[in-house]
Design a protein around this motif. Structure first.
Motif, PDB file in Angstrom:
ATOM      1  N   ILE A 163       0.859  -1.190   0.000  1.00  0.00           N
ATOM      2  CA  ILE A 163       0.000   0.000   0.000  1.00  0.00           C
ATOM      3  C   ILE A 163       0.894   1.238   0.000  1.00  0.00           C
ATOM      4  O   ILE A 163       1.869   1.308   0.753  1.00  0.00           O
ATOM      5  CB  ILE A 163      -0.931  -0.006   1.224  1.00  0.00           C
ATOM      6  CG1 ILE A 163      -1.836  -1.248   1.189  1.00  0.00           C
ATOM      7  CG2 ILE A 163      -1.781   1.245   1.269  1.00  0.00           C
ATOM      8  CD1 ILE A 163      -2.730  -1.395   2.398  1.00  0.00           C
ATOM      9  N   GLU A 164       0.550   2.208  -0.852  1.00  0.00           N
ATOM     10  CA  GLU A 164       1.391   3.395  -0.983  1.00  0.00           C
ATOM     11  C   GLU A 164       1.446   4.189   0.325  1.00  0.00           C
ATOM     12  O   GLU A 164       0.477   4.256   1.064  1.00  0.00           O
ATOM     13  CB  GLU A 164       0.870   4.313  -2.099  1.00  0.00           C
ATOM     14  CG  GLU A 164       0.950   3.693  -3.479  1.00  0.00           C
ATOM     15  CD  GLU A 164      -0.353   3.022  -3.860  1.00  0.00           C
ATOM     16  OE1 GLU A 164      -1.148   2.725  -2.932  1.00  0.00           O
ATOM     17  OE2 GLU A 164      -0.574   2.778  -5.052  1.00  0.00           O
ATOM     18  N   LEU A 173      -4.507   7.221   3.597  1.00  0.00           N
ATOM     19  CA  LEU A 173      -4.449   5.773   3.438  1.00  0.00           C
ATOM     20  C   LEU A 173      -3.758   5.105   4.615  1.00  0.00           C
ATOM     21  O   LEU A 173      -4.220   4.098   5.148  1.00  0.00           O
ATOM     22  CB  LEU A 173      -3.732   5.443   2.125  1.00  0.00           C
ATOM     23  CG  LEU A 173      -4.054   4.102   1.470  1.00  0.00           C
ATOM     24  CD1 LEU A 173      -5.540   3.971   1.198  1.00  0.00           C
ATOM     25  CD2 LEU A 173      -3.255   3.938   0.188  1.00  0.00           C
ATOM     26  N   ASP A 174      -2.632   5.667   5.034  1.00  0.00           N
ATOM     27  CA  ASP A 174      -1.914   5.096   6.176  1.00  0.00           C
ATOM     28  C   ASP A 174      -2.748   5.145   7.450  1.00  0.00           C
ATOM     29  O   ASP A 174      -2.720   4.205   8.261  1.00  0.00           O
ATOM     30  CB  ASP A 174      -0.605   5.851   6.399  1.00  0.00           C
ATOM     31  CG  ASP A 174       0.420   5.544   5.321  1.00  0.00           C
ATOM     32  OD1 ASP A 174       0.206   4.577   4.584  1.00  0.00           O
ATOM     33  OD2 ASP A 174       1.412   6.275   5.215  1.00  0.00           O
ATOM     34  N   VAL A 177      -5.422   2.341   7.257  1.00  0.00           N
ATOM     35  CA  VAL A 177      -4.819   1.014   7.481  1.00  0.00           C
ATOM     36  C   VAL A 177      -4.447   0.835   8.949  1.00  0.00           C
ATOM     37  O   VAL A 177      -4.655  -0.236   9.537  1.00  0.00           O
ATOM     38  CB  VAL A 177      -3.585   0.843   6.573  1.00  0.00           C
ATOM     39  CG1 VAL A 177      -2.862  -0.458   6.902  1.00  0.00           C
ATOM     40  CG2 VAL A 177      -3.997   0.837   5.110  1.00  0.00           C
ATOM     41  N   ARG A 197      -1.522  -5.857  -4.032  1.00  0.00           N
ATOM     42  CA  ARG A 197      -2.807  -5.240  -4.381  1.00  0.00           C
ATOM     43  C   ARG A 197      -3.319  -5.760  -5.721  1.00  0.00           C
ATOM     44  O   ARG A 197      -4.513  -6.013  -5.870  1.00  0.00           O
ATOM     45  CB  ARG A 197      -2.646  -3.723  -4.421  1.00  0.00           C
ATOM     46  CG  ARG A 197      -2.245  -3.103  -3.094  1.00  0.00           C
ATOM     47  CD  ARG A 197      -2.092  -1.605  -3.213  1.00  0.00           C
ATOM     48  NE  ARG A 197      -3.389  -0.985  -3.452  1.00  0.00           N
ATOM     49  CZ  ARG A 197      -3.542   0.267  -3.865  1.00  0.00           C
ATOM     50  NH1 ARG A 197      -2.473   1.005  -4.133  1.00  0.00           N
ATOM     51  NH2 ARG A 197      -4.741   0.781  -4.043  1.00  0.00           N
ATOM     52  N   ARG A 209      -7.014  -2.545  -8.225  1.00  0.00           N
ATOM     53  CA  ARG A 209      -6.148  -2.970  -7.128  1.00  0.00           C
ATOM     54  C   ARG A 209      -6.911  -2.911  -5.815  1.00  0.00           C
ATOM     55  O   ARG A 209      -7.628  -1.945  -5.555  1.00  0.00           O
ATOM     56  CB  ARG A 209      -4.913  -2.076  -7.071  1.00  0.00           C
ATOM     57  CG  ARG A 209      -4.004  -2.226  -8.267  1.00  0.00           C
ATOM     58  CD  ARG A 209      -2.919  -1.175  -8.252  1.00  0.00           C
ATOM     59  NE  ARG A 209      -3.466   0.157  -8.457  1.00  0.00           N
ATOM     60  CZ  ARG A 209      -2.757   1.266  -8.400  1.00  0.00           C
ATOM     61  NH1 ARG A 209      -1.468   1.205  -8.129  1.00  0.00           N
ATOM     62  NH2 ARG A 209      -3.313   2.441  -8.602  1.00  0.00           N
ATOM     63  N   SER A 211      -6.570  -3.163  -1.650  1.00  0.00           N
ATOM     64  CA  SER A 211      -5.610  -3.053  -0.552  1.00  0.00           C
ATOM     65  C   SER A 211      -5.877  -4.054   0.564  1.00  0.00           C
ATOM     66  O   SER A 211      -4.942  -4.509   1.222  1.00  0.00           O
ATOM     67  CB  SER A 211      -5.627  -1.631   0.020  1.00  0.00           C
ATOM     68  OG  SER A 211      -5.288  -0.681  -0.970  1.00  0.00           O
TER      69      SER A 211
END
Length: 311
Positions: A163-164, A173-174, A177, A197, A209, A211
């Motif tokens: 995951i970016e 996003l972080d 997660v 992904r 994709r 996650s």
């Protein structure tokens, strides 16, 4: 009135019977694009797909995910998968949000488990859509996974390791997660870090994709589910062992550096002490025997008069 001349019919351009490389098109052959997961019936549709924007976009996405090109053109213009793509397997790989080592066995059993559950879910959906939606076996996407974990409906959570990384402090996003993994650990829900992904999206049959996904019901794939959890637990043990090993190595290096520094300082001071050793011994003797006659220090330099040197 003069008679009208008949209109000439426009000549239609003939399709190129080859794909540009000399290979003649054969009608009626069904081919599947591994990059886009699209099946084309007939060579005309196949070559049109390869020249289309959707295929080019999918190629660029795969190149961006893997960090390298897809490779040379395969048979019939199809692009083979990149065999050197990062797989995040082994103890040397560092994943910022994972506390587990990924192994080929874990990826294999995770693929088998998720594929089997997806097959059962699709079969139930084709029989009765209403009942299938009420009893889903899988949900994917960060939002659906977070909801399933918060409601304690998830039996396990599968998270991709690639995951970016984003710089968003909250709502990024972080952050999502981190909230999912924290809630899963608090609820006692097993977390499995496996695959990528792209592979997760391919398993569930989506051209996108994915996650993370949550397993809501493991019926039909109980053995694969247990094997997946066992491999993930072994990966966590390996991660802890590797972390302790690295910690011990760091402490050993620090201790060796400290000892080397202490030896260097001792050698530096011992050289200076050696020069003044004779003077210190003389002072100690004079202090212990104040009435004794003075004696020559054998360690002192010998005095030579000038006259003796000149002669």
């Amino acid at each position: 009135n003069p008679p009208k001349k008949p209109k000439k019919k426009k000549k239609q351009k003939k399709r190129d019977p080859t794909d540009g490389s000399g290979e003649k098109r054969k009608p009626g052959v069904a081919r599947t694009c591994d990059v886009c997961d699209v099946t084309c019936s007939g060579d005309d549709a196949w070559f049109d797909h390869l020249k289309g924007k959707a295929h080019a976009k999918a190629e660029r996405r795969v190149e961006r995910d893997t960090g390298e090109g897809i490779g040379e053109t395969g048979v019939g213009g199809a692009k083979p998968h990149n065999q050197n793509a990062p797989t995040f397997i082994g103890t040397d790989v560092s994943i910022r949000y994972a506390d587990q080592v990924i192994t080929p066995e874990l990826n294999a059993v995770t693929t088998a488990c998720v594929s089997e559950l997806k097959r059962f879910q699709d079969r139930a959906y084709f029989k009765d859509q209403v009942k299938a939606r009420m009893r889903r076996r899988l949900v994917f996407g960060l939002r659906e996974v977070a909801k399933a974990v918060q409601l304690k409906k998830a039996r396990a959570v599968v998270v991709a390791p690639n995951i970016e990384e984003t710089n968003d402090a909250e709502g990024g996003l972080d952050d999502v997660v981190a909230k999912i993994t924290a809630a899963a650990r608090e609820n006692g829900t097993p977390i499995v870090f496996a695959l990528t992904r792209n592979k997760l999206g391919r398993i569930v049959g989506k051209r996108m994709r994915i996650s993370a996904l949550a397993i809501l019901d493991q019926d039909g794939a109980v053995e694969q589910f247990r094997e997946m959890l066992a491999c993930a637990a072994a990966g966590r043990d390996a991660f802890r062992d590797e972390a302790e090993k690295k910690k011990d190595e760091a402490e050993k290096k620090a201790a060796d550096a400290e000892r080397a520094s202490a030896k260097a300082e001792e050698a530096e001071f011992s050289g200076k002490d050696g020069e003044n050793l004779g003077v210190q011994d003389t002072r100690r003797r004079e202090e212990s025997n104040p009435g004794a006659e003075p004696t020559l220090n054998p360690a002192a330099a010998t005095f030579v008069p000038r006259n003796a040197t000149a002669s």
